[in-house]
Design a protein around this motif. Structure first.
Motif, PDB file in Angstrom:
ATOM      1  N   CYS A 315       0.818  -1.213   0.000  1.00  0.00           N
ATOM      2  CA  CYS A 315       0.000   0.000   0.000  1.00  0.00           C
ATOM      3  C   CYS A 315       0.854   1.265   0.000  1.00  0.00           C
ATOM      4  O   CYS A 315       0.367   2.341  -0.347  1.00  0.00           O
ATOM      5  CB  CYS A 315      -0.935   0.008   1.207  1.00  0.00           C
ATOM      6  N   ALA A 316       2.126   1.138   0.400  1.00  0.00           N
ATOM      7  CA  ALA A 316       3.026   2.300   0.416  1.00  0.00           C
ATOM      8  C   ALA A 316       3.508   2.667  -0.983  1.00  0.00           C
ATOM      9  O   ALA A 316       4.028   3.766  -1.194  1.00  0.00           O
ATOM     10  CB  ALA A 316       4.221   2.024   1.324  1.00  0.00           C
ATOM     11  N   CYS A 326      -6.502  -0.060   0.395  1.00  0.00           N
ATOM     12  CA  CYS A 326      -5.472   0.619   1.183  1.00  0.00           C
ATOM     13  C   CYS A 326      -6.017   1.797   1.987  1.00  0.00           C
ATOM     14  O   CYS A 326      -5.252   2.501   2.652  1.00  0.00           O
ATOM     15  CB  CYS A 326      -4.342   1.110   0.268  1.00  0.00           C
TER      16      CYS A 326
END
Length: 365
Positions: A315-316, A326
């Motif tokens: 999700c980063a 996310c």
């Protein structure tokens, strides 16, 4: 320990100390909706999508069907013993005093912990709104309780992060005060709070359904029915979604305050579950169809559990920034992505206003 209390004795006791019967089928249904629609639908949609993709719609139906079977049992028992006590009373009549005592304390813990948890969640929402909107820095020591650790066998509090959660205590006391005023008055306030929640979800559905793209619904079940790992897939998502339905059983605790309970308690139980399942299904369809609900994958292209380190890393990545799975506030996020950021913010505010109805039903139980 194993003596049972006969149905005749339970009914006789209830007649001597009977509560005022003031609730009808609509009020009971609204109480059920108030207990069911809480943070679950506003928060769990993202994690359900990570587990099942668009197939989370089937997960909502599975969880609703399981709850409906339990609700039918509650309906039958509440019709036979239309008194307060819910599962405690039913267990006392069938399995004996020891198990009834255990079930009674389990119910008290369930309702108390749920009311506390939602109060803390509400506190977080309110403080975020106050601090962002009014630029007022609420003291951290008064917005969280202490953390606990074990010193050998002795639980030891750590007050460095917080001493007490004042907003959570305030909302719990206000709801308790309302319930002390009376059941009828509480039901009226609950009806207003339920209306806010239903309007918020209806607005979400009306905005998202017209912008659904069939391509966003394919593949429909990327992790299959059971998933590659435990807790994944459509069935795994149904298990976590079950939390979004918790609270419907509190309707049965109102049996002694219900007019014609043999008819109205089943209507309240099944009616609230049916309405919430339809709303949940349409919300899931709108969210998945509007922006997609495909799960993010790990570095090796594998399915990852929501909340796991691999999931957080995925999700980063900038490419996944707009993914539904996310988001910590899934429904508001969907509205922002489709071009309605202000309505998305208003949806979060509506959820905030409506959360006390869950606290109300838990403390009422």
């Amino acid at each position: 320990m194993w003596r049972v209390k006969s149905l005749d004795a339970i009914l006789a006791t209830a007649e001597k100390k009977s509560l005022h019967r003031s609730l009808g089928p609509i009020q009971l249904t609204l109480l059920g909706i108030g207990a069911i629609i809480g943070t679950g639908i506003f928060v769990l949609t993202a994690s359900a999508a990570q587990k099942a993709g668009p197939g989370m719609m089937i997960s909502f139906v599975i969880a609703g069907a399981v709850c409906a079977v339990a609700a039918l049992c509650y309906s039958e028992l509440a019709s036979m013993a239309p008194v307060s006590g819910s599962a405690y009373t039913y267990t006392y009549a069938v399995m004996g005093e020891l198990l009834a005592w255990t079930v009674g304390w389990a119910l008290i813990l369930e309702y108390a912990v749920a009311a506390s948890a939602v109060s803390v969640g509400w506190s977080g929402y309110v403080l975020g709104l106050i601090e962002n909107g009014f630029k007022f820095d609420f003291p951290d020591l008064l917005s969280a309780g202490p953390t606990w650790s074990m010193n050998g066998f002795i639980p030891t509090p750590d007050f460095s992060a917080g001493i007490v959660n004042i907003p959570a205590i305030v909302v719990a006391l206000l709801v308790t005060a309302l319930l002390m005023v009376g059941t009828t008055e509480s039901a009226r306030v609950n009806a207003i709070l339920v209306a806010i929640k239903v309007i918020a979800l209806t607005v979400f559905i009306v905005i998202t359904l017209p912008v659904i793209k069939s391509a966003n619904l394919s593949p429909f079940a990327p992790n299959g029915l059971f998933g590659q790992y435990s807790g994944m897939g459509i069935v795994g998502a149904a298990a976590s979604i079950f939390f979004a339905y918790v609270g419907f059983d509190a309707v049965s605790t109102a049996a002694e305050e219900t007019k014609n309970p043999q008819r109205n308690v089943p209507i309240g139980l099944i009616g609230s579950l049916a309405i919430c399942t339809i709303f949940y299904l349409l919300v899931a369809l709108g969210a998945a169809g509007a922006i997609g609900a495909q799960p993010v994958l790990g570095a090796a292209g594998e399915a990852v559990q929501p909340g796991s380190p691999a999931f957080v890393a995925a999700c980063a990545l900038p490419a996944n920034a707009e993914m539904l799975v996310c988001s910590n506030e899934a429904l508001a996020h969907v509205l922002r992505v489709v071009g309605h950021p202000q309505i998305g913010n208003a949806l979060g505010t509506a959820a905030l206003l409506a959360l006390p109805s869950v606290i109300l039903m838990m403390i009422f139980g």
